[in-house]
Enzyme design. Structure first.
Site, short mmCIF file in Angstrom:
data_model
loop_
_atom_site.label_atom_id
_atom_site.label_comp_id
_atom_site.label_asym_id
_atom_site.label_seq_id
_atom_site.Cartn_x
_atom_site.Cartn_y
_atom_site.Cartn_z
N HIS A 180 0.87 -1.18 0.00
CA HIS A 180 0.00 0.00 0.00
C HIS A 180 0.90 1.23 0.00
O HIS A 180 1.73 1.42 0.89
CB HIS A 180 -0.91 0.02 1.23
CG HIS A 180 -1.84 1.19 1.24
ND1 HIS A 180 -3.12 1.14 0.73
CD2 HIS A 180 -1.67 2.47 1.69
CE1 HIS A 180 -3.69 2.32 0.86
NE2 HIS A 180 -2.84 3.14 1.44
N CYS A 181 0.73 2.07 -1.00
CA CYS A 181 1.57 3.27 -1.15
C CYS A 181 0.80 4.47 -0.62
O CYS A 181 -0.25 4.85 -1.14
CB CYS A 181 1.93 3.48 -2.63
SG CYS A 181 2.96 4.94 -2.91
N VAL A 182 1.34 5.09 0.44
CA VAL A 182 0.67 6.25 1.03
C VAL A 182 0.78 7.47 0.13
O VAL A 182 -0.04 8.39 0.23
CB VAL A 182 1.27 6.57 2.42
CG1 VAL A 182 1.01 5.43 3.39
CG2 VAL A 182 2.77 6.86 2.33
#
Length: 343
Positions: A180-182
């Protein structure tokens, strides 16, 4: 406050920020995360309890829930860098007769990067639902080590397909889950991995291009001023030849915003370049970040074998099909029909 003190404070601040981001967004078992957790335990003896609770809530909100804060920070940093580049560097370089195409290259990369950013953040990464579960579970075979048949997701109440993972940020299972890329506020999965790869590549190229142009401008200024052959009077009143440290200090005092931006984009280029190379390695070997991390627990062999309980489980990446096919899978994810043709 002299130049060296400002430089040390700046470097400490940048390194501390990078360490915090890596530790909080990385795995709990990593050395950096353990170091940060150890330091926080020591500080817990001197920090008031209410302040500790407030800090935990803020960190949990930032790093363990889906939020647009990092997207806003991403846009703000890009706006600050390109504002300084346009306002000063571009104008100075144009006066020094730099080639126009070279000066416009960062803007072209920015346009491509924004397009990839929008596609990556808005695209469906491969969310597994009850309607598509039956088809997605047939795409990849279970390897028996990292992914085993019959494992249910307690949140989604569905059997996990091979190479999938439940994302705690988005509260859903994702097909061929990477991470998951913030910064794009979205999971990276089978259906938006190509956009993320192009986003990361254009971002790295953009930072590197700005760094090269800015450094070339400062070098040109030094050469035109003939400063390297000059001298200066130090604090003791003695005449000394110009050294690199004095030259950097002079440039910092003459062009403070440009030098500050150059230091930032150089650090950004190094960090993004290393991460871009890591993602290229994963793409060439047909691995995800999740699989790469999980495979570190096992040994490697040329064959996938399940050893007896008293021996170590040996893992082999069974999803790699060669460099070309691995890259093709990133840009054209396999479907159930394609897998049936191969079998």
């Amino acid at each position: 406050m002299d130049f060296l003190t400002l430089l040390v404070i700046y470097l400490c601040f940048v390194l501390a920020a990078v360490a915090l981001l890596c530790a909080r967004s990385g795995r709990k078992e990593s050395f950096l995360a353990r170091s940060v957790n150890g330091a926080s335990q020591v500080l817990s003896f001197v920090i008031p309890t209410q302040l500790q609770s407030a800090t935990r809530r803020v960190l949990h909100r930032l790093f363990h829930t889906r939020s647009c804060l990092f997207v806003v920070l991403h846009v703000a940093l890009q706006a600050a860098v390109f504002g300084e580049y346009t306002w000063e560097v571009f104008v100075y370089c144009w006066e020094l007769q730099f080639h126009l195409l070279l000066l416009l290259l960062p803007y072209l990369l920015l346009a491509g990067n924004v397009g990839c950013f929008i596609l990556c953040s808005r695209a469906n990464p491969g969310i597994i639902t009850k309607s598509n579960h039956a088809s997605l579970v047939k795409i990849y075979a279970y390897d028996g080590v990292l992914f085993q048949k019959g494992i249910l997701c307690p949140t989604c109440n569905m059997e996990k397909p091979a190479r999938s993972k439940h994302c705690s940020f988005c509260s859903m299972c994702v097909h061929r889950f990477d991470h998951h890329c913030v910064w794009v506020n979205n999971c990276i999965g089978a259906f938006n991995a190509k956009y993320f790869f192009l986003y990361l590549f254009t971002l790295t190229a953009m930072a590197a291009t700005i760094a090269i142009i800015t450094a070339a401008f400062l070098i040109q200024v030094v050469l035109l001023s003939n400063m390297m052959r000059g001298s200066y009077i130090d604090d003791q009143g003695q005449e000394r030849a110009v050294e690199i440290l004095f030259l950097i200090q002079h440039l910092f005092l003459t062009f403070p915003r440009i030098v500050f931006m150059l230091g930032f984009v150089i650090l950004l280029t190094l960090v993004l370049g290393a991460y871009c190379c890591f993602n290229l390695y994963l793409a060439l070997t047909n691995q995800t970040s999740n699989e790469w991390y999980k495979s570190r627990r096992y040994g490697w062999s040329h064959h996938l074998t399940l050893q007896p309980h008293d021996r170590r489980v040996v893992y082999k990446n069974t999803y790699s099909k060669g460099v070309w096919m691995n890259l093709k899978e990133i840009f054209k994810p396999p479907t159930v029909l394609e897998r049936k043709k191969k079998t």
